[in-house]
Design a protein around this motif. Structure first.
Motif, PDB file in Angstrom:
ATOM      1  N   VAL A   1      55.320 -43.219-109.484  1.00 56.49           N
ATOM      2  CA  VAL A   1      56.443 -42.618-110.195  1.00 56.49           C
ATOM      3  C   VAL A   1      56.450 -41.126-109.885  1.00 56.49           C
ATOM      4  CG1 VAL A   1      57.509 -42.173-112.435  1.00 56.49           C
ATOM      5  CG2 VAL A   1      56.327 -44.336-112.015  1.00 56.49           C
ATOM      6  N   CYS A   2      57.596 -40.618-109.418  1.00 62.14           N
ATOM      7  CA  CYS A   2      57.708 -39.214-109.019  1.00 62.14           C
ATOM      8  C   CYS A   2      58.396 -38.394-110.108  1.00 62.14           C
ATOM      9  CB  CYS A   2      58.477 -39.089-107.705  1.00 62.14           C
ATOM     10  SG  CYS A   2      57.659 -39.910-106.325  1.00 62.14           S
TER      11      CYS A   2
ATOM     12  N   GLN B   1      62.165 -41.387-109.826  1.00 63.70           N
ATOM     13  CA  GLN B   1      62.216 -42.589-109.003  1.00 63.70           C
ATOM     14  C   GLN B   1      60.852 -43.271-108.945  1.00 63.70           C
ATOM     15  OE1 GLN B   1      64.466 -42.356-105.255  1.00 63.70           O
ATOM     16  NE2 GLN B   1      64.930 -40.225-105.741  1.00 63.70           N
ATOM     17  N   LEU B   2      60.883 -44.568-108.689  1.00 64.41           N
ATOM     18  CA  LEU B   2      59.677 -45.370-108.534  1.00 64.41           C
ATOM     19  C   LEU B   2      59.616 -45.898-107.112  1.00 64.41           C
ATOM     20  CD1 LEU B   2      57.193 -47.003-109.535  1.00 64.41           C
ATOM     21  CD2 LEU B   2      58.788 -48.769-110.306  1.00 64.41           C
ATOM     22  N   HIS B   3      58.483 -45.659-106.432  1.00 67.00           N
ATOM     23  CA  HIS B   3      58.281 -46.113-105.060  1.00 67.00           C
ATOM     24  C   HIS B   3      57.187 -47.180-105.039  1.00 67.00           C
ATOM     25  CE1 HIS B   3      60.745 -42.802-103.458  1.00 67.00           C
ATOM     26  NE2 HIS B   3      60.161 -42.060-104.378  1.00 67.00           N
ATOM     27  N   LEU B   4      57.476 -48.288-104.388  1.00 63.24           N
ATOM     28  CA  LEU B   4      56.525 -49.397-104.264  1.00 63.24           C
ATOM     29  C   LEU B   4      56.053 -49.498-102.813  1.00 63.24           C
ATOM     30  CD1 LEU B   4      58.275 -52.141-106.430  1.00 63.24           C
ATOM     31  CD2 LEU B   4      56.494 -50.541-107.111  1.00 63.24           C
TER      32      LEU B   4
ATOM     33  N   THR C   1      62.362 -48.687-103.248  1.00 59.99           N
ATOM     34  CA  THR C   1      62.573 -47.573-104.169  1.00 59.99           C
ATOM     35  C   THR C   1      63.438 -48.050-105.326  1.00 59.99           C
ATOM     36  OG1 THR C   1      62.443 -45.954-102.378  1.00 59.99           O
ATOM     37  CG2 THR C   1      63.465 -45.235-104.433  1.00 59.99           C
ATOM     38  N   ILE C   2      62.998 -47.767-106.551  1.00 55.10           N
ATOM     39  CA  ILE C   2      63.686 -48.253-107.748  1.00 55.10           C
ATOM     40  C   ILE C   2      64.201 -47.064-108.538  1.00 55.10           C
ATOM     41  CG2 ILE C   2      63.445 -49.580-109.884  1.00 55.10           C
ATOM     42  CD1 ILE C   2      61.174 -51.103-108.511  1.00 55.10           C
ATOM     43  N   GLN C   3      65.461 -47.164-108.972  1.00 58.45           N
ATOM     44  CA  GLN C   3      66.078 -46.178-109.843  1.00 58.45           C
ATOM     45  C   GLN C   3      66.756 -46.888-111.006  1.00 58.45           C
ATOM     46  OE1 GLN C   3      68.390 -44.176-106.597  1.00 58.45           O
ATOM     47  NE2 GLN C   3      67.621 -42.297-107.543  1.00 58.45           N
ATOM     48  N   ILE C   4      66.969 -46.141-112.085  1.00 59.31           N
ATOM     49  CA  ILE C   4      67.665 -46.672-113.261  1.00 59.31           C
ATOM     50  C   ILE C   4      68.818 -45.736-113.570  1.00 59.31           C
ATOM     51  CG2 ILE C   4      67.466 -47.277-115.707  1.00 59.31           C
ATOM     52  CD1 ILE C   4      64.569 -47.903-115.279  1.00 59.31           C
TER      53      ILE C   4
ATOM     54  N   VAL D   1      68.698 -42.363-115.166  1.00 56.35           N
ATOM     55  CA  VAL D   1      67.734 -42.440-116.266  1.00 56.35           C
ATOM     56  C   VAL D   1      66.341 -42.296-115.656  1.00 56.35           C
ATOM     57  CG1 VAL D   1      66.824 -43.852-118.133  1.00 56.35           C
ATOM     58  CG2 VAL D   1      69.265 -43.935-117.583  1.00 56.35           C
ATOM     59  N   PRO D   2      65.568 -41.293-116.047  1.00 57.58           N
ATOM     60  CA  PRO D   2      64.261 -41.088-115.402  1.00 57.58           C
ATOM     61  C   PRO D   2      63.258 -42.173-115.766  1.00 57.58           C
ATOM     62  CG  PRO D   2      64.533 -39.578-117.241  1.00 57.58           C
ATOM     63  CD  PRO D   2      65.850 -40.271-117.075  1.00 57.58           C
ATOM     64  N   ILE D   3      62.509 -42.607-114.773  1.00 59.71           N
ATOM     65  CA  ILE D   3      61.386 -43.527-114.994  1.00 59.71           C
ATOM     66  C   ILE D   3      60.146 -42.681-115.271  1.00 59.71           C
ATOM     67  CG2 ILE D   3      59.980 -45.362-113.994  1.00 59.71           C
ATOM     68  CD1 ILE D   3      62.345 -46.115-112.247  1.00 59.71           C
ATOM     69  N   LEU D   4      59.483 -42.932-116.379  1.00 58.47           N
ATOM     70  CA  LEU D   4      58.337 -42.133-116.815  1.00 58.47           C
ATOM     71  C   LEU D   4      57.012 -42.683-116.309  1.00 58.47           C
ATOM     72  CD1 LEU D   4      59.459 -41.581-120.506  1.00 58.47           C
ATOM     73  CD2 LEU D   4      59.942 -40.146-118.520  1.00 58.47           C
ATOM     74  N   ALA D   5      56.874 -43.995-116.260  1.00 63.58           N
ATOM     75  CA  ALA D   5      55.614 -44.617-115.820  1.00 63.58           C
ATOM     76  C   ALA D   5      55.895 -46.048-115.411  1.00 63.58           C
ATOM     77  CB  ALA D   5      54.558 -44.559-116.919  1.00 63.58           C
ATOM     78  N   ALA D   6      54.968 -46.619-114.657  1.00 61.81           N
ATOM     79  CA  ALA D   6      55.071 -48.010-114.219  1.00 61.81           C
ATOM     80  C   ALA D   6      53.673 -48.551-113.998  1.00 61.81           C
ATOM     81  CB  ALA D   6      55.910 -48.126-112.940  1.00 61.81           C
TER      82      ALA D   6
END
Length: 526
Positions: free
Chosen positions: A213-214, A218-221, A239-242, A256-261
């Motif tokens: 999580v950046c 954004q979330l990168h897998l 790459t995942i966004q909300i 919408v920011p991703i805080l953690a995963a």
């Protein structure tokens, strides 16, 4: 934060070995919090002199390891709450720790990364590290990829590291050659990583899955098999966004920011934490990572809407006069005069007789017959608990008269703090507003419409700040002028020095004679 989980051998000892949460503080102490009892169990002091940056539990014992800005690493005995061992970990702040899978080695990092032997407390390997402070450190494998050589518990393992202001996550391999200090591969992301989670590879053919999580939300897998060097940085597989749907008159979706995963136990689904840090939303999702980019549409306004309207409906404006009776049960300091029952009437028993109806609430309140006129302060003003009740009633009914009476003597409840800022005369009560901001800051920061409502206060503060610099310059100039005037007056008060000569010599013989006389007098003195 670091949480210790019960081992299988400890499952039967629930009363003795509980799940403990270790929390490092900014003053150097460590708090051990029991998640089962919901209370603070113990406090570890005397190990660090500065901020604690990281704490890690040892998986096979009750030891706890911590690092701090004071450049030291401390090994704690949590049963005795004392320092077991303390040694210098780096020439600068030690920011991160990680214990090896076999529990015999410890990774520490400031800017450089060191591998310590926990038995001897000596450095086993050095690694180059990052240009900035390391923020994440974790092992990615539990067994070496090359199974032909005997395994000593550490050689051949891979670990991952990330640093602040660094868009590259580096992967390192612990080799038998001490000269090898550089990373074997790296993962690139769009911004500074704020949260990292991975699935540990247990066999050679199993790839390592990485969720990063950046700071940009954004979330990168990533999914990659660790098998040696890789020169080019690896990009994310997905790459995942909300984003919001963009309804309600606004057709533009907002991110919408991703805080953690975090990966679930099945290593396929993810737990996503997104939204506001004060009121986050946690959702379990299963994604198709074959797509390079995924955008999830979530309407967070409906989820985060505060449901307080139901409690504020059908509110009647209270009548405030000399005959008003205020019932405030349970508030400290409240005392009332209760009339005793009239003589000749028998006291009712608690138990009802067969066929007798139960008293209504109105009859019970009437039986109390509280007379507040007999309870007065020396100044004749109501007590502070009455002010609190009046303030709540005034905020619920939006009555200006009640607010003017009670606003200066109370602090409203958290659920009504926002209503107060809609009151027109609240902007002039600076001291009172300061107390409200201090007490209810966490709640007020969650309200989306707070900034427009506080526009008048912002303008007032900005106007004061803009004139502050000019006033400081004027103050400096006036100070210089006053100082110069005072100095000139001091010079004028000094008495004039007599400029008349004490001795005058004439030209010619008298001058020569006078010089000779002066020389003779000088010799006689010697």
């Amino acid at each position: 934060l670091s949480q210790r989980k019960k081992r299988k051998s400890e499952v039967g000892e629930v009363d003795k070995q509980l799940d403990i949460l270790a929390i490092g503080t900014a003053v150097g102490s460590i708090l051990l919090y029991s998640t089962v009892k919901g209370e603070l169990q113990s406090k570890l002091d005397g190990g660090h002199d500065s901020r604690v940056n990281c704490v890690r539990w040892h998986q096979d014992s009750c030891c706890l390891y911590s690092c701090s800005d004071d450049k030291h690493i401390v090994e704690w005995n949590t049963q005795t709450c004392k320092v077991k061992c303390k040694w210098k970990g780096d020439n600068s702040s030690v920011t991160c720790l990680c214990i090896s899978p076999d529990g015999k080695m410890l990774l520490s990092a400031g800017r450089t990364i060191k591998l310590w032997d926990l038995e001897t407390k000596e450095v086993y390997r050095h690694f180059t590290g990052h240009a900035t402070s390391v923020s994440s450190l974790m092992f990615t494998t539990v067994k070496p990829m090359n199974e032909s050589k005997p395994f000593d518990g550490i050689t051949g393992l891979y670990f991952l590291s990330g640093a602040i202001h660094d868009r590259l996550l580096s992967v390192w391999q612990i080799r038998s050659d001490r000269k090898e200090k550089n990373a074997v591969m790296s993962f690139t992301v769009t911004d500074e990583p704020t949260f990292v989670d991975l699935t540990v590879s247990e066999v050679k053919e199993e790839p390592v899955k990485l969720a990063v999580v950046c700071r940009d939300g954004q979330l990168h897998l990533f999914e990659h098999i660790l098998n040696g060097y890789c020169k080019k940085p690896l990009t994310s597989n997905c790459t995942i966004q909300i984003a919001t749907p963009g309804n309600d008159g606004d057709s533009t979706p907002k991110p919408v920011p991703i805080l953690a995963a975090a990966f679930c136990t099945d290593k396929q689904s993810l737990l996503l934490v997104y939204g506001n840090t004060l009121q986050p939303i946690i959702e379990k999702v299963t994604l198709n990572t074959s797509e390079s980019h995924i955008c999830l549409v979530r309407d967070i306004q409906k989820v985060l809407s505060l449901k307080t309207d139901a409690a504020l409906t059908k509110v009647k404006t209270p009548v405030v006069n000399s005959d008003t009776k205020v019932l405030v049960p349970g508030i400290p300091g409240h005392s009332t005069a209760v009339k005793t029952p009239a003589s000749g009437k028998e006291k009712k028993k608690n138990k009802r007789k067969p066929g007798e109806t139960e008293e209504s609430i109105e009859e019970r309140l009437g039986a109390l017959d509280i007379d507040v006129s007999k309870v007065k302060t020396p100044g004749g003003l109501p007590q502070t608990d009455s002010f609190a009740v009046l303030l709540v009633q005034g905020l619920e009914s939006n009555d200006a008269e009640i607010l003017n009476v009670s606003i200066a003597s109370s602090v409203c409840p958290v659920s009504l703090a926002y209503n107060l800022f809609l009151y027109s005369s609240a902007s002039v009560m600076v001291r009172w507003l300061k107390s409200v901001f201090t007490v209810h800051a966490s709640y007020l920061s969650t309200l989306p419409d707070l900034i427009p409502q506080l526009g008048m206060l912002y303008q007032l503060m900005e106007s004061r700040v803009k004139t502050l610099q000019k006033l400081c310059r004027l103050h400096g100039r006036l100070f210089i002028l006053v100082t110069q005037v005072a100095a000139s007056q001091t010079v004028q008060d000094v008495p004039e020095v007599n400029q008349t000569a004490k001795l005058v010599y004439e030209d010619g013989k008298c001058c020569v004679l006078s010089v000779a006389q002066l020389l003779n007098s000088h010799d006689s003195l010697h």
